[in-house]
Design an enzyme around this catalytic site. Structure first.
Site, PDB file in Angstrom:
ATOM      1  N   ASN A 100       2.075  -4.973  -3.217  1.00  0.00           N
ATOM      2  CA  ASN A 100       0.663  -5.306  -3.010  1.00  0.00           C
ATOM      3  C   ASN A 100      -0.120  -4.025  -2.729  1.00  0.00           C
ATOM      4  OD1 ASN A 100      -1.372  -7.364  -2.468  1.00  0.00           O
ATOM      5  ND2 ASN A 100      -1.186  -6.842  -0.296  1.00  0.00           N
ATOM      6  N   GLU A 148       0.819  -1.223   0.000  1.00  0.00           N
ATOM      7  CA  GLU A 148       0.000   0.000   0.000  1.00  0.00           C
ATOM      8  C   GLU A 148       0.851   1.272   0.000  1.00  0.00           C
ATOM      9  OE1 GLU A 148      -2.776  -0.480   3.234  1.00  0.00           O
ATOM     10  OE2 GLU A 148      -3.506  -2.384   2.460  1.00  0.00           O
ATOM     11  N   HIS A 199     -10.415  -5.871  -2.323  1.00  0.00           N
ATOM     12  CA  HIS A 199     -11.474  -5.698  -1.322  1.00  0.00           C
ATOM     13  C   HIS A 199     -12.625  -4.989  -2.033  1.00  0.00           C
ATOM     14  CE1 HIS A 199      -9.092  -7.137   1.999  1.00  0.00           C
ATOM     15  NE2 HIS A 199      -8.098  -6.351   1.636  1.00  0.00           N
ATOM     16  N   ASP A 225     -12.337 -10.020  -1.026  1.00  0.00           N
ATOM     17  CA  ASP A 225     -13.629 -10.182  -0.355  1.00  0.00           C
ATOM     18  C   ASP A 225     -14.612  -9.212  -1.009  1.00  0.00           C
ATOM     19  OD1 ASP A 225     -12.705  -7.817   0.892  1.00  0.00           O
ATOM     20  OD2 ASP A 225     -12.453  -8.769   2.849  1.00  0.00           O
ATOM     21  N   GLU A 257      -6.255 -10.561  -1.560  1.00  0.00           N
ATOM     22  CA  GLU A 257      -7.078 -10.367  -0.354  1.00  0.00           C
ATOM     23  C   GLU A 257      -8.554 -10.240  -0.711  1.00  0.00           C
ATOM     24  OE1 GLU A 257      -5.582  -7.114   2.028  1.00  0.00           O
ATOM     25  OE2 GLU A 257      -3.496  -7.643   1.626  1.00  0.00           O
TER      26      GLU A 257
HETATM   27  O1  G3I Z   1      -4.854  -8.647  18.794  1.00  0.00           O
HETATM   28  C1  G3I Z   1      -5.663  -7.598  19.336  1.00  0.00           C
HETATM   29  C2  G3I Z   1      -6.448  -8.111  20.530  1.00  0.00           C
HETATM   30  O2  G3I Z   1      -5.553  -8.450  21.567  1.00  0.00           O
HETATM   31  C3  G3I Z   1      -7.417  -7.024  21.003  1.00  0.00           C
HETATM   32  O3  G3I Z   1      -8.237  -7.531  22.030  1.00  0.00           O
HETATM   33  C4  G3I Z   1      -8.298  -6.576  19.836  1.00  0.00           C
HETATM   34  C5  G3I Z   1      -9.220  -5.426  20.252  1.00  0.00           C
HETATM   35  O4  G3I Z   1      -9.737  -4.749  19.141  1.00  0.00           O
HETATM   36  O5  G3I Z   1      -7.462  -6.125  18.768  1.00  0.00           O
HETATM   37  C6  G3I Z   1      -6.627  -7.144  18.258  1.00  0.00           C
HETATM   38  O6  G3I Z   1      -5.866  -6.669  17.162  1.00  0.00           O
HETATM   39  C7  G3I Z   1      -6.608  -6.442  15.985  1.00  0.00           C
HETATM   40  C8  G3I Z   1      -6.021  -7.323  14.882  1.00  0.00           C
HETATM   41  O7  G3I Z   1      -6.673  -7.046  13.645  1.00  0.00           O
HETATM   42  C9  G3I Z   1      -6.227  -8.803  15.189  1.00  0.00           C
HETATM   43  O8  G3I Z   1      -7.584  -9.108  15.281  1.00  0.00           O
HETATM   44  C10 G3I Z   1      -6.451  -4.970  15.603  1.00  0.00           C
HETATM   45  O9  G3I Z   1      -7.116  -4.174  16.557  1.00  0.00           O
HETATM   46  C11 G3I Z   1      -7.055  -4.745  14.228  1.00  0.00           C
HETATM   47  O10 G3I Z   1      -6.761  -3.416  13.822  1.00  0.00           O
HETATM   48  C12 G3I Z   1      -6.458  -5.708  13.217  1.00  0.00           C
HETATM   49  O11 G3I Z   1      -7.119  -5.505  11.979  1.00  0.00           O
HETATM   50  C13 G3I Z   1      -6.467  -6.056  10.857  1.00  0.00           C
HETATM   51  C14 G3I Z   1      -6.132  -4.928   9.881  1.00  0.00           C
HETATM   52  O12 G3I Z   1      -5.563  -5.481   8.704  1.00  0.00           O
HETATM   53  C15 G3I Z   1      -5.164  -3.929  10.490  1.00  0.00           C
HETATM   54  O13 G3I Z   1      -5.044  -2.825   9.689  1.00  0.00           O
HETATM   55  C16 G3I Z   1      -7.403  -7.035  10.197  1.00  0.00           C
HETATM   56  O14 G3I Z   1      -7.585  -8.160  11.045  1.00  0.00           O
HETATM   57  C17 G3I Z   1      -6.837  -7.491   8.850  1.00  0.00           C
HETATM   58  O15 G3I Z   1      -7.828  -8.222   8.151  1.00  0.00           O
HETATM   59  C18 G3I Z   1      -6.467  -6.299   8.011  1.00  0.00           C
HETATM   60  O16 G3I Z   1      -5.889  -6.768   6.819  1.00  0.00           O
HETATM   61  C19 G3I Z   1      -5.495  -5.758   5.886  1.00  0.00           C
HETATM   62  C20 G3I Z   1      -4.259  -6.287   5.180  1.00  0.00           C
HETATM   63  O17 G3I Z   1      -3.265  -6.608   6.124  1.00  0.00           O
HETATM   64  C21 G3I Z   1      -3.736  -5.277   4.173  1.00  0.00           C
HETATM   65  N1  G3I Z   1      -4.776  -4.889   3.248  1.00  0.00           N
HETATM   66  C22 G3I Z   1      -6.019  -4.437   3.850  1.00  0.00           C
HETATM   67  C23 G3I Z   1      -6.559  -5.475   4.827  1.00  0.00           C
HETATM   68  C24 G3I Z   1      -7.893  -5.057   5.386  1.00  0.00           C
HETATM   69  O18 G3I Z   1      -7.787  -3.889   6.177  1.00  0.00           O
END
Ligand code: G3I
Length: 647
Positions: A202, A161, A238, A269, A267
């Site tokens: 990516n 990105e 996405h 969806d 990715e």
């Molecule tokens: O691990 C913590 C947990 O301990 C806590 O209780 C919880 C509370 O909200 O947060 C957890 O971390 C989260 C993590 O996902 C694991 O679930 C983060 O807050 C959350 O921000 C994070 O989101 C991820 C996101 O990237 C971050 O920007 C998404 O799962 C993931 O699907 C998403 O994936 C991205 C790709 O890497 C890049 N392209 C876009 C895509 C979608 O945004």
């Protein structure tokens, strides 16, 4: 040299296939074979992003992940915040968990992601230019280097990105500190760390031909002309049914392919707004079908990775409130029309058959033998036929199947005391092919009935990964000295109803209600059925569903006749950064707050509101903080505060 990992995997698969097919009986796959069987027949991968928590805790999640997909990407576990949270302190537990799962299931892993502006710890973002470049190179060398000799990990998102929507470089801390040179540096560092891995750039919103994808095209073209090792371009995809489908996707993939790079959908969806209807499902299915067909039509397109598979764990509702249902399976793991669309696009009607059985598992080893049960474990099989390893069957000496397992271990229960059992295992793949019998093992159950000593009391459970419908509990393990051995744990709610069991010192609670406080405790159980005393209890509150918000988990640290201490109360933020928080809870009548720390408490009737102190109101995405308090109560009273809610 570059694609050596790909070539060696394919060669090994062929060698196994020809060696095994000559000696073993095989069952053909049915016309509705798994996605991975059809994808392999078309020379493409079909992949999914995996999250570590359900992978560890949910059999249904693991079953689909291994049977339907032949490629996986860690949704979060390989990101910088997970692998190097502090300078030069690396943690690979989640990354290894995913790589090991993929290895066991004959899946390839795409590493995601090395250099990104998001999910990168603050210590990196604040470095000077010189130190930031060093940190980036060290991180790449360590993370890529860890898997360089592992044939499962075949490719990496090196930079992620790096563009704004208008095609200029994203104004990230990387770009603002280092200029665009960080991109070429990152690719060169990755090539040095693993000369055989395929290295990708990516991005999202680059599926159609537009300013952003054209900037990507120009950058890839320029880098390759400068001999920067960019091998592949990832199109996140996405998509949302509220926007039109990028009908020039195939044309766009082809123009990148013409630069000599591999392309891949990384990715995918397709989210919908509001609730599901059959019309929205049908539109979504069309989008999925179109993406798969575009990849099939472009020779250089290696495959399609979907960003998860069940709506239960999609990132979409957290980021786009009111939108969701973006994946192939619903919350209950039922296939949706989108699954059928992907399946039918991959299925060219030739009915591919997986006739190659998995390799023979190792001889089972028996442990934890009691008067009524035993644990078996064995060296895992691998499967190269395309349908993937699905699990194992356990048989007794007369050939009767007595257990099944999706992992390389199984627990036998309901056995007779003082009896010799001879058992062996066979592996099974997604098409139903069975391996040869393993070598068998004989063990004898104990005499039973003489153990009347209960296990020690387990530690107070700690609640984590709290969602609107579930939570993970873990606690300090018990020990058992009575002879029958520790068999597991029961989890109870405050009404004394057993709500879960576990054979380890952790458990996953599912099917909980949103925005609800749960008070739970655990008891250990031994092989003779003796139960320990109750552990202390923990209270946690499920989140409000898809709106983000925060979660709270309170631990009763100590109590005595006239009072108790609740510490820590852990407040965990949702996905949006916040500058303040407030927790409410209820005191039983006659209880009074006599002290608190790390929060400011106000009492109104029986309701206590705890607000952040001056120094701990700021919580970033997913960050947490703790506070505590002490209560006085009538000496005959054993009740404690309850109903913790994050306001
Ligand atoms: O691990 C913590 C947990 O301990 C806590 O209780 C919880 C509370 O909200 O947060 C957890 O971390 C989260 C993590 O996902 C694991 O679930 C983060 O807050 C959350 O921000 C994070 O989101 C991820 C996101 O990237 C971050 O920007 C998404 O799962 C993931 O699907 C998403 O994936 C991205 C790709 O890497 C890049 N392209 C876009 C895509 C979608 O945004």
């Amino acid at each position: 040299m570059r694609s050596l990992k790909w070539r060696s995997v394919a060669a090994a698969a062929l060698a196994l296939a020809s060696a095994a097919a000559t000696v073993l009986v095989a069952t053909p796959a049915s016309a509705d074979a798994a996605l991975r069987v059809h994808a392999q027949a078309r020379g493409k991968f079909i992949g999914t992003a995996l999250a570590t928590s359900p992978l560890a805790n949910e059999t249904a999640y693991r079953n689909i992940a291994q049977s339907e997909f032949n490629q996986v990407t860690a949704e979060n576990a390989m990101k910088w915040s997970d692998t190097e949270p502090n300078d030069n302190q690396y943690t690979f537990s989640g990354a290894d968990q995913i790589v090991n799962f993929a290895t066991a299931n004959n899946q390839q892993v795409h590493g995601h992601t090395l250099v990104w502006h998001s999910q990168t710890p603050g210590w990196v973002q604040n470095l000077s230019a010189t130190n930031m470049r060093t940190a980036m190179n060290d991180h790449i060398a360590t993370v890529v280097g860890r898997y360089a000799s592992n044939p499962t990990v075949v490719s990496w998102d090196v930079v992620n990105e790096v563009f704004e929507e208008n095609g200029s470089f994203r104004s990230s801390f990387w770009y603002n500190t280092l200029g665009s040179s960080f991109i070429a540096d990152a690719f060169r560092a990755a090539r040095a760390a693993d000369p055989d891995a395929r290295l990708c750039i990516n991005d999202y919103n680059v599926e159609g031909i537009n300013a952003k994808s054209t900037a990507m095209y120009n950058l890839v073209s320029q880098l390759r002309s400068q001999n920067v090792p960019v091998d592949c371009v990832g199109f996140q995809s996405h998509l949302s049914t509220q926007y039109g489908f990028p009908n020039d996707l195939q044309q766009n993939l082809q123009r990148f392919a013409n630069l000599g790079v591999q392309v891949r959908i990384t990715e995918l969806d397709v989210r919908i707004q509001g609730s599901r209807t059959s019309a929205k499902d049908a539109t979504q299915a069309t989008y999925y079908r179109n993406v798969v067909n575009a990849c099939l039509a472009v020779t250089a397109c290696a495959g399609v990775t979907i960003w998860g598979f069940t709506d239960k764990y999609s990132w979409v509702p957290d980021t786009f409130p009111g939108e969701g249902f973006a994946l192939l399976y619903d919350n209950n793991y039922s296939q949706k029309p989108s699954y059928t669309a992907v399946h039918d696009a991959l299925d060219d009607g030739t009915n591919p058959t997986d006739t190659t059985p998995p390799t023979t598992p190792g001889a089972p080893t028996a442990s934890g033998i009691t008067s009524s049960g035993a644990s078996l474990s064995w060296t895992a099989s691998t499967d190269s036929g395309g349908s993937g390893l699905a699990g194992y069957n356990v048989y007794n000496s007369s050939g009767t199947q007595i257990a099944t397992s999706t992992t390389n271990s199984a627990t036998l229960s309901g056995l007779s005391a003082s009896t010799a059992y001879t058992v062996y295992v066979r592996a099974r793949d997604g098409a139903g092919n069975l391996s040869s019998n393993s070598t068998s093992t004989t063990f004898t159950t104990t005499g039973g009935s003489s153990d009347t000593t209960a296990p020690t009391t387990p530690g107070t459970p700690a609640a984590s990964s709290i969602t609107s419908s579930g939570a993970t509990l873990s606690w300090t393990a018990s020990t058992d000295s009575g002879g029958s051995g520790l068999a597991g744990y029961n989890v109870y709610n405050s009404g004394g109803t057993q709500i879960a069991t576990s054979t380890t010192n952790s458990a996953t609670l599912t099917g909980l209600s949103a925005s609800t406080a749960y008070t739970v405790y655990v008891r250990a159980r031994d092989g003779a059925g003796n139960l320990s005393s109750n552990s202390a209890s923990v209270t946690f509150t499920t989140t409000g569903g898809s709106t983000g918000g925060c979660t709270v988990a309170a631990t009763l640290q100590t109590q005595w006749g006239g009072g108790y201490v609740v510490q820590p109360v852990t407040v965990t933020n949702g996905s949006s950064a916040r500058t303040s928080w407030a927790i409410t809870f209820t005191l039983p009548s006659g209880h009074t707050i006599v002290g608190s720390w790390n929060a400011v408490l106000t009492v109104s009737g029986n309701t206590v509101t705890a607000r952040n102190a001056a120094y701990n109101g700021n919580l970033g995405s997913g960050a947490s903080t703790t506070f505590g308090f002490q209560v006085a109560r009538p000496s005959s009273d054993t009740s404690t505060a309850s109903g913790y809610t994050c306001a």
